[in-house]
Design a protein around this motif. Sequence first.
Motif, PDB file in Angstrom:
ATOM      1  N   PHE A 155       0.840  -1.206   0.000  1.00 61.76           N
ATOM      2  CA  PHE A 155       0.000   0.000   0.000  1.00 61.76           C
ATOM      3  C   PHE A 155       0.872   1.252   0.000  1.00 61.76           C
ATOM      4  CE2 PHE A 155      -2.064   3.346   2.521  1.00 61.76           C
ATOM      5  CZ  PHE A 155      -3.219   3.544   1.772  1.00 61.76           C
ATOM      6  N   THR A 156       1.915   1.252   0.828  1.00 60.85           N
ATOM      7  CA  THR A 156       2.815   2.409   0.885  1.00 60.85           C
ATOM      8  C   THR A 156       3.512   2.625  -0.453  1.00 60.85           C
ATOM      9  OG1 THR A 156       3.186   1.981   3.243  1.00 60.85           O
ATOM     10  CG2 THR A 156       4.759   3.418   2.121  1.00 60.85           C
ATOM     11  N   ALA A 157       3.947   1.530  -1.091  1.00 63.27           N
ATOM     12  CA  ALA A 157       4.599   1.648  -2.394  1.00 63.27           C
ATOM     13  C   ALA A 157       3.637   2.224  -3.433  1.00 63.27           C
ATOM     14  CB  ALA A 157       5.120   0.281  -2.839  1.00 63.27           C
ATOM     15  N   GLY A 158       2.384   1.755  -3.425  1.00 64.27           N
ATOM     16  CA  GLY A 158       1.412   2.277  -4.377  1.00 64.27           C
ATOM     17  C   GLY A 158       1.133   3.750  -4.175  1.00 64.27           C
ATOM     18  N   VAL A 159       0.972   4.162  -2.918  1.00 59.84           N
ATOM     19  CA  VAL A 159       0.735   5.579  -2.635  1.00 59.84           C
ATOM     20  C   VAL A 159       1.947   6.409  -3.049  1.00 59.84           C
ATOM     21  CG1 VAL A 159       0.367   7.256  -0.784  1.00 59.84           C
ATOM     22  CG2 VAL A 159      -0.916   5.109  -0.799  1.00 59.84           C
ATOM     23  N   ALA A 160       3.160   5.896  -2.759  1.00 58.37           N
ATOM     24  CA  ALA A 160       4.370   6.634  -3.125  1.00 58.37           C
ATOM     25  C   ALA A 160       4.475   6.798  -4.638  1.00 58.37           C
ATOM     26  CB  ALA A 160       5.601   5.912  -2.577  1.00 58.37           C
ATOM     27  N   MET A 161       4.157   5.733  -5.385  1.00 52.71           N
ATOM     28  CA  MET A 161       4.203   5.837  -6.846  1.00 52.71           C
ATOM     29  C   MET A 161       3.219   6.888  -7.357  1.00 52.71           C
ATOM     30  SD  MET A 161       6.435   3.616  -7.918  1.00 52.71           S
ATOM     31  CE  MET A 161       7.321   2.199  -7.264  1.00 52.71           C
ATOM     32  N   SER A 162       2.020   6.887  -6.803  1.00 54.34           N
ATOM     33  CA  SER A 162       1.009   7.841  -7.247  1.00 54.34           C
ATOM     34  C   SER A 162       1.408   9.275  -6.913  1.00 54.34           C
ATOM     35  CB  SER A 162      -0.339   7.507  -6.612  1.00 54.34           C
ATOM     36  OG  SER A 162      -0.741   6.188  -6.923  1.00 54.34           O
ATOM     37  N   VAL A 163       1.918   9.487  -5.700  1.00 53.32           N
ATOM     38  CA  VAL A 163       2.306  10.843  -5.291  1.00 53.32           C
ATOM     39  C   VAL A 163       3.458  11.353  -6.149  1.00 53.32           C
ATOM     40  CG1 VAL A 163       3.294  12.185  -3.407  1.00 53.32           C
ATOM     41  CG2 VAL A 163       1.438  10.576  -2.945  1.00 53.32           C
ATOM     42  N   VAL A 164       4.475  10.495  -6.359  1.00 55.60           N
ATOM     43  CA  VAL A 164       5.613  10.908  -7.188  1.00 55.60           C
ATOM     44  C   VAL A 164       5.165  11.185  -8.619  1.00 55.60           C
ATOM     45  CG1 VAL A 164       7.798  10.114  -8.175  1.00 55.60           C
ATOM     46  CG2 VAL A 164       7.320   9.729  -5.759  1.00 55.60           C
TER      47      VAL A 164
ATOM     48  N   VAL B 208      -1.050   4.855 -12.581  1.00 56.05           N
ATOM     49  CA  VAL B 208      -2.191   3.933 -12.620  1.00 56.05           C
ATOM     50  C   VAL B 208      -1.871   2.664 -11.851  1.00 56.05           C
ATOM     51  CG1 VAL B 208      -3.625   2.535 -14.137  1.00 56.05           C
ATOM     52  CG2 VAL B 208      -3.046   4.874 -14.786  1.00 56.05           C
ATOM     53  N   LEU B 209      -0.680   2.090 -12.071  1.00 62.13           N
ATOM     54  CA  LEU B 209      -0.297   0.868 -11.357  1.00 62.13           C
ATOM     55  C   LEU B 209      -0.168   1.123  -9.857  1.00 62.13           C
ATOM     56  CD1 LEU B 209       2.361  -0.622 -13.808  1.00 62.13           C
ATOM     57  CD2 LEU B 209      -0.002  -1.352 -13.468  1.00 62.13           C
ATOM     58  N   GLY B 210       0.304   2.320  -9.488  1.00 61.13           N
ATOM     59  CA  GLY B 210       0.383   2.651  -8.073  1.00 61.13           C
ATOM     60  C   GLY B 210      -0.980   2.725  -7.415  1.00 61.13           C
ATOM     61  N   LEU B 211      -1.935   3.333  -8.116  1.00 64.24           N
ATOM     62  CA  LEU B 211      -3.299   3.388  -7.580  1.00 64.24           C
ATOM     63  C   LEU B 211      -3.904   2.002  -7.447  1.00 64.24           C
ATOM     64  CD1 LEU B 211      -4.749   6.494  -9.459  1.00 64.24           C
ATOM     65  CD2 LEU B 211      -4.245   6.304  -7.015  1.00 64.24           C
ATOM     66  N   ILE B 212      -3.672   1.150  -8.447  1.00 64.38           N
ATOM     67  CA  ILE B 212      -4.198  -0.210  -8.377  1.00 64.38           C
ATOM     68  C   ILE B 212      -3.600  -0.952  -7.192  1.00 64.38           C
ATOM     69  CG2 ILE B 212      -4.215  -2.445  -9.550  1.00 64.38           C
ATOM     70  CD1 ILE B 212      -4.404  -0.931 -12.190  1.00 64.38           C
ATOM     71  N   GLY B 213      -2.275  -0.846  -7.026  1.00 65.21           N
ATOM     72  CA  GLY B 213      -1.625  -1.524  -5.910  1.00 65.21           C
ATOM     73  C   GLY B 213      -2.097  -1.023  -4.562  1.00 65.21           C
ATOM     74  N   ALA B 214      -2.280   0.296  -4.444  1.00 65.01           N
ATOM     75  CA  ALA B 214      -2.738   0.853  -3.174  1.00 65.01           C
ATOM     76  C   ALA B 214      -4.162   0.420  -2.851  1.00 65.01           C
ATOM     77  CB  ALA B 214      -2.638   2.380  -3.212  1.00 65.01           C
ATOM     78  N   ILE B 215      -5.029   0.378  -3.851  1.00 64.75           N
ATOM     79  CA  ILE B 215      -6.422  -0.003  -3.602  1.00 64.75           C
ATOM     80  C   ILE B 215      -6.532  -1.485  -3.277  1.00 64.75           C
ATOM     81  CG2 ILE B 215      -8.684  -0.230  -4.702  1.00 64.75           C
ATOM     82  CD1 ILE B 215      -8.059   2.338  -6.240  1.00 64.75           C
TER      83      ILE B 215
ATOM     84  N   CYS C 273       4.457  -9.597  -8.772  1.00 65.71           N
ATOM     85  CA  CYS C 273       4.688  -9.200 -10.165  1.00 65.71           C
ATOM     86  C   CYS C 273       4.280  -7.744 -10.402  1.00 65.71           C
ATOM     87  CB  CYS C 273       3.917 -10.121 -11.105  1.00 65.71           C
ATOM     88  SG  CYS C 273       4.530 -11.825 -11.146  1.00 65.71           S
ATOM     89  N   LEU C 274       3.152  -7.335  -9.804  1.00 67.09           N
ATOM     90  CA  LEU C 274       2.713  -5.947  -9.932  1.00 67.09           C
ATOM     91  C   LEU C 274       3.761  -4.993  -9.376  1.00 67.09           C
ATOM     92  CD1 LEU C 274       0.557  -3.747 -10.485  1.00 67.09           C
ATOM     93  CD2 LEU C 274      -0.386  -4.256  -8.213  1.00 67.09           C
ATOM     94  N   GLN C 275       4.297  -5.309  -8.207  1.00 67.61           N
ATOM     95  CA  GLN C 275       5.287  -4.426  -7.593  1.00 67.61           C
ATOM     96  C   GLN C 275       6.630  -4.493  -8.307  1.00 67.61           C
ATOM     97  OE1 GLN C 275       4.526  -6.172  -3.867  1.00 67.61           O
ATOM     98  NE2 GLN C 275       2.765  -4.841  -3.494  1.00 67.61           N
TER      99      GLN C 275
END
Length: 203
Positions: A59-68, A93-100, A131-133
């Motif tokens: 979740f943290t990685a997804g949020v970080a990707m989206s913010v960056v 988009v992948l960051g949002l998917i991972g976070a959700i 794989c997503l990450q």
Amino acid sequence: MSVSLAPVGPTVDHSQPANDTPPIGLNGLIVLVQDTVMNLPESLQAVPGNPAVAARFGFTAGVAMSVVGVLSIFRVFMLTTALAHLLNMYLMVLGLIGAIVQGGFVPQLAPAGDFMRGQARCLSTSMGLACLQAVQCSLAFALGSFGHVLAGLVAVVACALQLILWHLQAGVRTIGQDGSCSFVSHSTPFPDSSAQTDEFNMQ
């Protein structure tokens, strides 16, 4: 009697030392990782293989990707080419998917996460999330800005935790001396595996 005045140079031995150390192999690598984990403090030994910790890192990685990604749109982290901007959009988009998908511990995200797992069943497994990450961190490192690299490092940790979780849930793979591969499944999944997501069951 004659005396030679030619300088005598040091003798150099060009022979290579014999290396009798066998390659570590997959089994040796597994044992090395297990020994390293066992030597960690008790507070850290529970981190690898803990579904809740893996989900929070994801979740943290997804949020970080989206913010960056959003900050890069506003030129906080400079992207110089059109291809870089396109990759940045994919990363968002992948960051949002991972976070959700991995934000099930946030009540507001739980319905959306269930919907996404229903549409993409692979995201219900640890290997699918790993794989997503892995794709997330690859795109982040390819973009190369300071913010993307930091977010990519978080994704690397999340990917490693998911792979450890997959290994513990699925079983132990052993390689024989003749090259044969055997796969021994655990009788039960790792404790508290349901705290992350429902594992994909073939009907």
